[in-house]
Design an enzyme around this catalytic site. Sequence first.
Site, mmCIF file in Angstrom:
data_model
loop_
_atom_site.group_PDB
_atom_site.id
_atom_site.type_symbol
_atom_site.label_atom_id
_atom_site.label_comp_id
_atom_site.label_asym_id
_atom_site.label_seq_id
_atom_site.Cartn_x
_atom_site.Cartn_y
_atom_site.Cartn_z
ATOM 1 N N ASN A 66 -7.503 12.801 -7.568
ATOM 2 C CA ASN A 66 -8.125 11.494 -7.405
ATOM 3 C C ASN A 66 -9.552 11.565 -6.869
ATOM 4 O O ASN A 66 -10.361 10.703 -7.134
ATOM 5 C CB ASN A 66 -7.271 10.605 -6.496
ATOM 6 C CG ASN A 66 -6.810 11.323 -5.253
ATOM 7 O OD1 ASN A 66 -6.269 12.428 -5.329
ATOM 8 N ND2 ASN A 66 -7.007 10.737 -4.100
ATOM 9 N N THR A 86 15.325 -7.041 -6.537
ATOM 10 C CA THR A 86 14.952 -7.765 -7.763
ATOM 11 C C THR A 86 13.624 -7.225 -8.281
ATOM 12 O O THR A 86 12.672 -7.020 -7.521
ATOM 13 C CB THR A 86 14.858 -9.278 -7.476
ATOM 14 O OG1 THR A 86 16.130 -9.686 -6.979
ATOM 15 C CG2 THR A 86 14.519 -10.064 -8.722
ATOM 16 N N CYS A 112 -7.725 5.823 0.899
ATOM 17 C CA CYS A 112 -6.891 5.868 2.120
ATOM 18 C C CYS A 112 -7.617 6.523 3.279
ATOM 19 O O CYS A 112 -7.301 6.286 4.431
ATOM 20 C CB CYS A 112 -5.602 6.615 1.914
ATOM 21 S SG CYS A 112 -5.053 6.794 0.265
#
Length: 531
Positions: A162, A250, A339
């Site tokens: 990345n 869900t 991050c």
Amino acid sequence: MLPQEIYLDANATTPVLPAAAAAAQQVMGQAYGNPSSSHSAGLNAKALLDAARERARRLLGAGDGRLLFTSGATESLQTAVLSALCALRERRQAGQAIGGLLLYGATEHKAVPESLAHWNRLLGLNLELRALPVDRQGRHDLALLRAWGPDAAMVSTMAANNETGAVSDLGGIEATLQQAGSPAYWVVDCVQALGKLPLELARTRIDYAAFSGHKLYAPKGVGMLYVRQGAPYTALMAGGGQEAGARAGTENMAGIAALGAVLAALEDGATFRTHAQLQAFRQQLADSLGAAFPGLVFNTPLDNALPTTLNFAVPQLSSKELLDVFDAAGLRVSAGSACSASKPEPSTVLQAMGLTDWQCRSAVRLSFGPAADQDFIQAACAGIARAGAALRAGKAATSQPDQPLPLDDALAPALPEEQFSLDWAGLPAFLRGHPQAQLVDVREASESLASAITEIAGRAVRNIPLSRLSGELPQWRQQAPGPLVFFCRSGNRSAKAAQCLRRLGFEQAWHLAGGLASASAMTPARHVANA
Ligand code: PLP
């Protein structure tokens, strides 16, 4: 008023493709059924879910393997690690030898070593975590992998990095594990590879592969996990039995529909550029960078990197200085992974590649998405040229030594910021009510020149960097000016200026809260294809 935002931080996250946003909207507004319900609305949702999964399976070459939808790559990696470590624990409890090493590439995203350490500890396995070194190009040390392979219980190697875009030699890793007779489970973080490199997962020995939607034009909060047929599996979440019992909760149908639309765009080939086109775009950006910043070096050889990522350093300029001037020119780039953006430490990825200290400290990552078009790249190149010129002019304009404010002046107590904060929305009215008010840009000269802001709400702007503000004090004391309204990029430097001036007796010192960043949130951004 502000330069148009040109977003060049696609490896951190991407905007949502209009077709993906439309698919999410349709699911939220119309096709909102729960795929577990047995009525027609539920059946419709289930059909949509199945179609997205089938598409993903085709695109990734998932063969007989499982393809689960998750909340993102961190969850996918977590599940992969948990699954492999639970299987190892069972084998060990059954008296089988499992090897003693948990190997991970030295340049992996933190989600890998952190989840390895976490589950290794929680499951009481106490295996040794060991980083597999990489070379100057970011490629894994295959000789060491061969040597350590027989004792490896698990190996984790990303498909593409990345920060640098360095592409791993997955074929070489697979062959090495084979030659070494390694029994290790193999996890591959494919986050940065999706849409940029071909993947045929079931043709490989890869046991688990992780994907993230928001790195490729889907929203945040959706991802995928591939599990090779026959690889062990342990659910991270238990509950209502969704995803055939493999991942309870869900389903995030809006996110899945959006990701499905991105995958459809990948499949039909009309939205995304070819590898060769992306390489040509990167070359234009690389040429512009080279011309704008003499002495610039690329931190990763371009021929071993994703065609959408550039990582570079400029001698005598820290990442922070470069980022500030890029940001002022409207270009959103970063020093490394999002991050770790809040930490000033040099990049551990670049350190692992053996780059010099100054390159690690000066690194800047520029990344764009595979939907970029020529107009966007041209606008980016123009922004780069503007940033380079502003940096040179700024340096020339500030050749005298700094005259910082006495910021540590402890004579007066600090004031609460609300007492000297103005917000952007209220600025025009404030200026109308205070015809004498002066707007002062306290960013460095290079930043001010890069953004070329000469007036705001009809009032002229003066640039006096925070580092030089005290030089103005005698004059301001003499003239008793009207209100002084300071601003900068984020509101940090301007808050310092206003705080300090208030303590020095200037009762009409103000700052614009949130800085230009909050003002730019009100102006349209330029992303990728600007679709
Ligand atoms: N792996 C890589 C290579 C990444 O770039 C990221 C994103 O920061 C992640 C994993 C984590 O992905 P997510 O944000 O979907 O959890």
